[in-house]
Design an enzyme around this catalytic site. Structure first.
Site, PDB file in Angstrom:
ATOM      1  CG  HIS A   1      20.804 -26.104 -21.724  1.00  0.00           C
ATOM      2  ND1 HIS A   1      21.794 -25.312 -21.188  1.00  0.00           N
ATOM      3  CD2 HIS A   1      20.550 -27.047 -20.782  1.00  0.00           C
ATOM      4  CE1 HIS A   1      22.122 -25.769 -19.988  1.00  0.00           C
ATOM      5  NE2 HIS A   1      21.370 -26.815 -19.715  1.00  0.00           N
TER       6      HIS A   1
ATOM      7  CG  HIS B   1      23.549 -34.800 -19.301  1.00  0.00           C
ATOM      8  ND1 HIS B   1      22.326 -34.271 -18.993  1.00  0.00           N
ATOM      9  CD2 HIS B   1      24.428 -33.768 -19.237  1.00  0.00           C
ATOM     10  CE1 HIS B   1      22.452 -32.968 -18.767  1.00  0.00           C
ATOM     11  NE2 HIS B   1      23.717 -32.629 -18.907  1.00  0.00           N
TER      12      HIS B   1
ATOM     13  CG  HIS C   1      27.769 -30.163 -16.460  1.00  0.00           C
ATOM     14  ND1 HIS C   1      28.103 -29.387 -17.544  1.00  0.00           N
ATOM     15  CD2 HIS C   1      26.628 -30.809 -16.819  1.00  0.00           C
ATOM     16  CE1 HIS C   1      27.202 -29.544 -18.506  1.00  0.00           C
ATOM     17  NE2 HIS C   1      26.298 -30.419 -18.099  1.00  0.00           N
TER      18      HIS C   1
HETATM   19 FE   LIG Z   1      24.344 -30.621 -18.991  1.00  0.00          FE
END
Ligand SMILES: [Fe+2]
Length: 303
Positions: A242, A150, A210
């Protein structure tokens, strides 16, 4: 029909040789082609010609981001929709944007990112035979993620990014971090039935926060952190969890200052799933679940 996934990122680097050494020897990508000012790289398990392009430039950051579409006709469909939204598009024939590249449409997204839809990139194989393959080729070095996962971008208007990417490009919202003022701080969007293929966080237009490579499990994450430390790579955060996306991540910087991530975990999401919402008060846990607070670099450093 439609967008399949993130195809590639083109990233600016001031020192092409240093960046190439880092991305091949530490990250463990495979070089597939070279021009005087660009190097084309892929992850070992990807079949297409490239997923990362390093472009020599006086600064760092994102030159362009590309998404792969399933059919050539998707380029026409989306071009028409993007034009109808008041954004100019430009069409490129196969190979025009670089070696191995497919037929493409480019446009400037409302978020300030040069964005591309691409069909039919050259297929170079995943370094394994199609008959009786072993699980992984021999001789890979560094972290060697199997594929890109991603990209996380910054823009001034995350609500606008959500509207454009969902209404015009058919991305689906999986999670969001809502500011106390009622505007979105972060939007996570997917096409692959994973928690995100692209996400937008509030920040400068056209910024790169990122881009992330997939790893298969937590043990590989630990090995990646060991390799970063061994090679003196500047680790930003993690390995950690996360809250948003429920994934595990490790952030570190390439020699030019572009932030990389290796990511694993997450979940599968159906197109009819309701999005998850995080409040601004819980943003720390949404980003770094164990720490419960976002470090200042995460909020301020981007390229
Ligand atoms: Fe990420």
């Amino acid at each position: 029909m439609g967008i399949l996934r993130l195809s590639h990122v083109e990233v600016r680097v001031p020192d092409l040789e240093l960046a190439t050494a880092y991305y091949t020897e530490v990250v463990g990508l495979v070089e597939t082609e070279r021009e005087p000012d660009r190097v084309f790289l892929k992850c070992w398990d990807e079949h297409q010609h490239h997923s990362v392009i390093l472009k020599m430039a006086p600064t760092y950051g994102l030159e362009s981001v590309g998404f792969k579409v399933q059919d050539a006709a998707d380029l026409d469909t989306y071009s028409a929709r993007i034009e109808a939204a008041g954004i100019a598009t430009k069409r490129y024939s196969a190979g025009e944007l670089g070696p191995g590249h497919g037929e493409a449409v480019r446009f400037m997204s409302p978020t300030g990112h040069l964005t591309e839809l691409v069909f039919g990139m050259e297929q170079v194989g995943n370094m394994l035979p199609l008959t009786n393959p072993p699980p992984e080729p021999l001789g890979l070095v560094g972290i060697h993620p199997p594929r890109i996962d991603h990209v996380f971008l910054t823009c001034e208007d995350v609500d606008g990014a959500f509207s454009f990417f969902s209404e015009v490009l058919d991305f689906r919202l999986t999670e969001q971090i809502m500011g106390d003022d009622g505007y979105r701080l972060v939007a996570f969007l997917e096409r692959t039935h994973t928690p995100h293929d692209v996400a937008f966080i509030t920040g400068p237009q056209g910024g790169l926060h990122h881009f992330a490579f997939w790893l298969d499990d937590w043990n590989q994450m630990r090995a990646a952190a060991d390799l970063c430390a061994y090679h003196g790579v500047n680790i930003d955060a993690g390995p950690t969890r996360h809250g948003a996306t429920r994934g595990h991540g490790l952030y570190f910087f390439d020699p030019s200052g572009n932030r990389n991530e290796v990511y694993t975990g997450g979940y599968w999401v159906d197109p009819d799933a309701e999005p998850v919402t995080w409040t601004e008060a819980e943003m720390g846990k949404a980003i770094f679940y164990y720490e419960g607070a976002v470090n200042q670099r995460f909020l301020t450093v981007h390229t």
